[in-house]
Scaffold this motif. Structure first.
Motif, PDB file in Angstrom:
ATOM      1  N   ASP A  22     -13.774   1.132  16.364  1.00  0.00           N
ATOM      2  CA  ASP A  22     -14.422   0.172  15.476  1.00  0.00           C
ATOM      3  C   ASP A  22     -14.916  -1.038  16.267  1.00  0.00           C
ATOM      4  OD1 ASP A  22     -15.074  -0.910  12.827  1.00  0.00           O
ATOM      5  OD2 ASP A  22     -13.463  -2.341  13.258  1.00  0.00           O
ATOM      6  N   GLU A  23     -14.113  -1.477  17.230  1.00  0.00           N
ATOM      7  CA  GLU A  23     -14.483  -2.630  18.053  1.00  0.00           C
ATOM      8  C   GLU A  23     -15.787  -2.377  18.819  1.00  0.00           C
ATOM      9  OE1 GLU A  23     -12.645  -5.379  21.659  1.00  0.00           O
ATOM     10  OE2 GLU A  23     -11.533  -3.623  20.967  1.00  0.00           O
ATOM     11  N   PHE A  24     -15.931  -1.186  19.417  1.00  0.00           N
ATOM     12  CA  PHE A  24     -17.140  -0.884  20.181  1.00  0.00           C
ATOM     13  C   PHE A  24     -18.348  -0.730  19.259  1.00  0.00           C
ATOM     14  CE2 PHE A  24     -19.670   1.867  23.201  1.00  0.00           C
ATOM     15  CZ  PHE A  24     -19.928   0.841  24.095  1.00  0.00           C
ATOM     16  N   ALA A  25     -18.150  -0.129  18.087  1.00  0.00           N
ATOM     17  CA  ALA A  25     -19.245  -0.006  17.111  1.00  0.00           C
ATOM     18  C   ALA A  25     -19.738  -1.383  16.694  1.00  0.00           C
ATOM     19  CB  ALA A  25     -18.792   0.799  15.906  1.00  0.00           C
ATOM     20  N   GLN A  26     -18.805  -2.334  16.535  1.00  0.00           N
ATOM     21  CA  GLN A  26     -19.198  -3.701  16.186  1.00  0.00           C
ATOM     22  C   GLN A  26     -19.948  -4.362  17.331  1.00  0.00           C
ATOM     23  OE1 GLN A  26     -16.052  -6.150  14.530  1.00  0.00           O
ATOM     24  NE2 GLN A  26     -15.220  -4.395  13.414  1.00  0.00           N
ATOM     25  N   THR A  27     -19.488  -4.137  18.565  1.00  0.00           N
ATOM     26  CA  THR A  27     -20.163  -4.691  19.744  1.00  0.00           C
ATOM     27  C   THR A  27     -21.610  -4.208  19.822  1.00  0.00           C
ATOM     28  OG1 THR A  27     -18.094  -4.812  20.985  1.00  0.00           O
ATOM     29  CG2 THR A  27     -20.115  -4.765  22.281  1.00  0.00           C
ATOM     30  N   LEU A  28     -21.823  -2.944  19.464  1.00  0.00           N
ATOM     31  CA  LEU A  28     -23.171  -2.361  19.521  1.00  0.00           C
ATOM     32  C   LEU A  28     -24.011  -2.663  18.285  1.00  0.00           C
ATOM     33  CD1 LEU A  28     -22.253   1.158  20.956  1.00  0.00           C
ATOM     34  CD2 LEU A  28     -23.195  -0.798  22.193  1.00  0.00           C
ATOM     35  N   HIS A  29     -23.406  -3.293  17.270  1.00  0.00           N
ATOM     36  CA  HIS A  29     -24.104  -3.604  16.011  1.00  0.00           C
ATOM     37  C   HIS A  29     -24.708  -2.339  15.391  1.00  0.00           C
ATOM     38  CE1 HIS A  29     -23.648  -7.847  16.955  1.00  0.00           C
ATOM     39  NE2 HIS A  29     -24.170  -7.609  18.140  1.00  0.00           N
ATOM     40  N   LEU A  30     -23.900  -1.276  15.360  1.00  0.00           N
ATOM     41  CA  LEU A  30     -24.392  -0.003  14.836  1.00  0.00           C
ATOM     42  C   LEU A  30     -24.283   0.055  13.321  1.00  0.00           C
ATOM     43  CD1 LEU A  30     -22.822   2.415  17.457  1.00  0.00           C
ATOM     44  CD2 LEU A  30     -25.196   1.658  17.296  1.00  0.00           C
ATOM     45  N   ARG A  31     -25.259   0.684  12.715  1.00  0.00           N
ATOM     46  CA  ARG A  31     -25.266   0.893  11.277  1.00  0.00           C
ATOM     47  C   ARG A  31     -24.251   1.982  10.925  1.00  0.00           C
ATOM     48  NH1 ARG A  31     -30.994   0.601   8.489  1.00  0.00           N
ATOM     49  NH2 ARG A  31     -31.028  -0.954  10.115  1.00  0.00           N
TER      50      ARG A  31
END
Length: 88
Positions: A22-31
């Protein structure tokens, strides 16, 4: 096309699902898309995934790139303590 962020991946082409924290998905600003699935893993542990995303991974050393779908999870693997008891 968006920008690339450095990350680590361990692709397993025989797997049915890829994972991303979840942390990396947030870093990448992924939908994210809603995605409800239960995952049972080695040791009979169980995790519920509630979201998935799609992004492209790209090699830093070659022209290889691949669009993949990822289940988003709070953590990928247990991180052991820094100190390891070598006496026992």
């Amino acid at each position: 096309m968006g920008s690339y962020k450095l990350g680590r991946a361990l692709p397993d082409l025989c797997s049915q699902l890829n994972f991303m924290t979840d942390e990396f998905a947030q870093t990448l600003h992924l939908r994210r898309k809603k995605y409800h699935i239960g995952i049972r893993s080695r040791g009979n542990s169980f995790t519920n995934l509630n979201a998935r995303t799609t992004t492209t991974i790209k090699s830093r050393t070659s022209a290889f790139q691949l669009s993949l779908q990822f289940g988003i999870t709070p953590h990928i693997a247990y991180q052991p303590k820094v100190e390891i008891d070598t006496i026992n």
